[in-house]
Write an enzyme that holds these catalytic residues in place. Structure first.
Site, mmCIF file in Angstrom:
data_model
loop_
_atom_site.group_PDB
_atom_site.id
_atom_site.type_symbol
_atom_site.label_atom_id
_atom_site.label_comp_id
_atom_site.label_asym_id
_atom_site.label_seq_id
_atom_site.Cartn_x
_atom_site.Cartn_y
_atom_site.Cartn_z
ATOM 1 N N GLY A 211 -103.269 -52.451 -8.703
ATOM 2 C CA GLY A 211 -103.225 -52.417 -10.160
ATOM 3 C C GLY A 211 -103.066 -51.007 -10.677
ATOM 4 O O GLY A 211 -102.452 -50.156 -10.027
ATOM 5 N N GLU A 235 -104.393 -49.734 -4.454
ATOM 6 C CA GLU A 235 -102.996 -49.317 -4.564
ATOM 7 C C GLU A 235 -102.765 -49.157 -6.057
ATOM 8 O O GLU A 235 -102.876 -50.119 -6.806
ATOM 9 C CB GLU A 235 -102.112 -50.385 -3.917
ATOM 10 C CG GLU A 235 -100.679 -49.959 -3.731
ATOM 11 C CD GLU A 235 -99.823 -50.345 -4.895
ATOM 12 O OE1 GLU A 235 -99.787 -49.572 -5.873
ATOM 13 O OE2 GLU A 235 -99.203 -51.406 -4.835
ATOM 14 N N CYS A 275 -94.479 -51.872 -8.170
ATOM 15 C CA CYS A 275 -95.195 -50.642 -7.800
ATOM 16 C C CYS A 275 -94.215 -49.595 -7.288
ATOM 17 O O CYS A 275 -94.481 -48.402 -7.335
ATOM 18 C CB CYS A 275 -96.182 -50.916 -6.672
ATOM 19 S SG CYS A 275 -97.129 -52.417 -6.871
#
Lengths: 503, 503
Positions: A211, A235, A275
């Site tokens: 997140g 992460e 991401c």
């Protein structure tokens, strides 16, 4: 929902997980692998309902979500294979040397054991593969750790459906229900206190999180303040720098055009909600670079916003773009079209002045920042000064004649710098799309993650949830199967330091 | 020495370490192994002076210190072997699958890279093997990390001599001096600010520590508060519970006598100054247990104190014994003779009441606490409730008839409990004496260490100082040697998930 109720729900889940730990860790490789495979099958059995819920809740296209079901079940089966092979048990045997002088050596055997119950915080951008029964859950269960998932409030129905499937598999395996528990956000409420109570709970022995940087750091702080601190694998954030070396633009106008189109394709994929979205691109000054920028600007200008995961994410994207655009020396040079408030316009900005590269924290969404450079020799120190990242990408053409240093030399200089700053280095590709396999690293130095020593995607992820135990002169009749002389599980073993494959 | 001077010394050392990192990590396995072997040889060359200094500073016997030289050089050579074999590089190859549907797979390769400069805090109780060029230094250098040692003020001359030897090896290898730096406590001063400045320094990427719980926790807190947190491997405290099951005392009075003598031998070895000293022993109630206790009491009563490492340690021992002795239900039942203020008397206490097992934090020195139990069935929950420990020991006799449960069943029940609480489980032995090999674990759950996922002794310790990097579609001409197709270093590799030994 009062705060007391929330705390009770958390405690009930962690207590069940703690009580289920002994049964789960005692499973044989076959039993544990079968559990993972059964979870995959149960998810497939409910596939239609899960896909419908995930599409409705995440606004991601059905094709993408269908692919994610495959990724999720594939991941569970990958870890089933890892568990069956048993290499992650890291068995080491140093046989006794009773006649050694000056001192005899005892019989020493080592294997990995699971840490204990794991708290998993799923991501909104992968409602299946990085959420309820996603990578963190699969790797923790594979290691032998019960899992308590804090359900993501952006996809509560999806989470509940997946959890029901997983719980059916747990029940069918004859294991205690506490092996897997979902904290349903519709029951616990969506405040920070759920996650904080979970991470602070003494029964939780490790945390997996995907997140935001703020969220990850907050949970890491809670974990560090516990009487017994526990590892947090968060992460968090990454701008995933892309370096376009001169050679990559040297061939023809068509090459430049195609590269720019591919860049914008990666940037806008899934509304930029990856991401590994390529948020920062280093582009040479000069004509070819100008042409790349113009082409990228056109492509962004023609792109239409896609509905983002949540209204909050869409609004954070808007203020993020505004914030970067307001920095000295930064100019937003292209904007696409919005498709409503929750589907904001993709955008592209260029840095013309001396704004430090580190000024650009991740803006989650389809927003790219382009930095111009005049000499490839300047790149290494600039990239060395960047924060840790999940990925870095180099576009180059070894055969192009681009002066001094040529692309190959420039890339050779960059490589050790990138190794020191990122978890994955790509050449002539785009970072979006993370293969789930054995060699993948989805990780990297802080703040890409809170713990660079591992990966959250791929088979190595199982190592996050275990620790070694040594057995010294433990009688044969009491030795765990994994370290018995006759090797009943057929494991790879390191004997006196040398790896031996099973026959 | 002002605080500013101290900070300058720390900064000079960490800057040199950072600047030396590129050269050290670029060494081949052969070069790096040779460096470790050269450090061992240089220490041997100065052996006489080093032994004389260490004996004078630590008050440990010459025989013990001579053995420790061998352990230190053996450890360096063990890691040289690890580096040459290269298994720690953890190479993984997932070859490209260009024809895979729906999406092709890129070429993916993984290897471990070093974290960067490491700060090492040596222990006072092993002035060679756990200090300047001890296990942490050897494993960090083996991983490719420059080392800055905070010299232990209890043995400054020993530290300086070892550092000089190590630096000669670094110089002879043609590597920058910053590969290894000692912060000499005679130059930096001995205040906390040296260590705190070192751990807070942004150039330091990991910390190895062996010492007290207070010291370890303080450094972990400094590391957690950094803008970029770093891993801290602190080996802190442990009471190393020993469980004597009834069968171990069932054979004869002689067996009981011998076992008690062996216990007191382990307890008083080296003035009890071992991390693995057996501080807490669970003993059955009844006659045989009474006989054991009487024999142990006699042996302790006959023992004379040995000079401890520092006056501070001796005085902390005194107050520690006093503190435990003053607890409700605890009684000091035997005391040996002191040999001066710095050589306090060994002592033995018994818990008669319901004092919780956790009341006994480590008292560093020759002090044992004996807890009586009436049923072996009660042991599992009591041990499960203990804090994390480095070791646990079980004494048992499978053949003795001891009623229900017999020793084997009792031990079988204890084993999973101990696996969950400790790093090393021993049977029918004593925890002092830690073998340096491949299967050893010198670690364990908090507060035995700050990070249970690894070990500070043995070859696995190298894994503490590295992290994985993935190379995706990196052109062959740029690939690091470790992940090249032709495997020039002859490494073990995991190809598509399956381990392959070099041919």
């Amino acid at each position: 929902m009062t705060q007391t109720d929330t705390v009770h729900l958390v405690e009930a889940a962690t207590t069940a997980a703690r009580d289920a730990f002994a049964a789960l860790r005692a499973t044989t490789p076959t039993e544990r692998a079968s559990l993972l495979e059964a979870i995959a099958s149960e998810i497939e059995a409910d596939k239609d309902a899960i896909i419908a819920a995930a599409v409705a809740e995440s606004h991601l296209p059905e094709g993408r979500i269908t692919g994610e079901v495959g990724r999720t079940t594939g991941q569970l089966r990958l870890f089933a294979g890892v568990v069956r092979a048993g290499d992650h048990l890291g068995v080491r045997l140093d046989p006794a040397l009773p006649d050694r002088t000056p001192l005899p050596r005892a019989d020493l055997r080592q294997r990995m054991v699971p840490l204990g119950p794991v708290a998993v915080f799923g991501a909104s951008n992968f409602p299946l593969a990085f959420s309820t029964a996603g990578g963190d859950t699969a790797s923790a269960l594979a290691a032998g750790c019960p899992v308590v998932v804090k359900g993501h409030p952006a996809h509560p129905e999806t989470a509940a459906l997946v959890a029901t499937a997983a719980s059916r598999a747990v029940q069918a395996a004859g294991l205690p229900a506490g092996v897997f528990t979902l904290l349903d956000s519709r029951e616990t409420g969506t405040g920070y206190e759920v996650g904080e109570a979970l991470v602070a709970d003494e029964r939780i022995k490790a945390v997996g999180f995907t997140g935001s940087r703020g969220g990850g750091l907050a949970l890491a702080a809670v974990a560090a303040k516990r009487p017994e601190p526990v590892p947090v694998y968060a992460e968090m954030s990454s701008v995933n720098p892309v370096v376009v070396l001169p050679g990559a633009l040297a061939d023809s106008a068509e090459t430049v055009e195609k590269l720019a189109a591919a860049y914008v394709g990666s940037l806008t994929l899934g509304a930029g909600q990856f991401c590994t979205n390529p948020g920062l691109l280093f582009l040479p000054t000069g004509e070819a670079g100008d042409a790349f920028l113009a082409a990228a600007g056109r492509a962004v200008g023609e792109a239409t916003g896609q509905r983002m995961l949540t209204p909050g994410i869409a609004s954070a994207y808007g203020s993020g773009v505004e914030g970067v655009g307001a920095l000295d020396g930064v100019k937003v040079v292209a904007s696409g079209s919005a498709a409503g408030e929750e589907a904001p316009a993709p955008a592209l900005a260029v840095v013309s002045g001396d704004a430090p590269d580190d000024a650009f924290e991740e803006v989650f969404g389809a927003f790219g920042v382009v930095v111009r450079y005049s000499s490839a020799a300047d790149l290494a120190p600039r990239l060395a000064a960047m924060e840790g990242q999940l990925t870095a990408t180099v576009h180059y053409d070894a055969s192009a004649e681009t002066g001094d240093p040529g692309d190959t030399e420039a890339a050779r200089t960059l490589l050790p710098v990138l190794e020191d700053r990122v978890g994955r280095i790509l050449f002539n590709g785009w970072p979006t799309g993370v293969e789930v396999g054995h060699a993948m690293v989805h990780g990297g130095p802080f703040p890409a993650t809170s713990d660079s020593r591992t990966t959250s995607v791929g088979s190595r992820a199982i190592e996050r949830f275990q620790r070694p135990v040594c057995y010294q002169d433990v009688p044969a009749e009491l030795l765990p199967d994994a370290v018995r002389d006759d090797n009943p599980w057929g494991l790879v073993r390191r004997v006196d330091g040398t790896l031996e494959l099973p026959r």
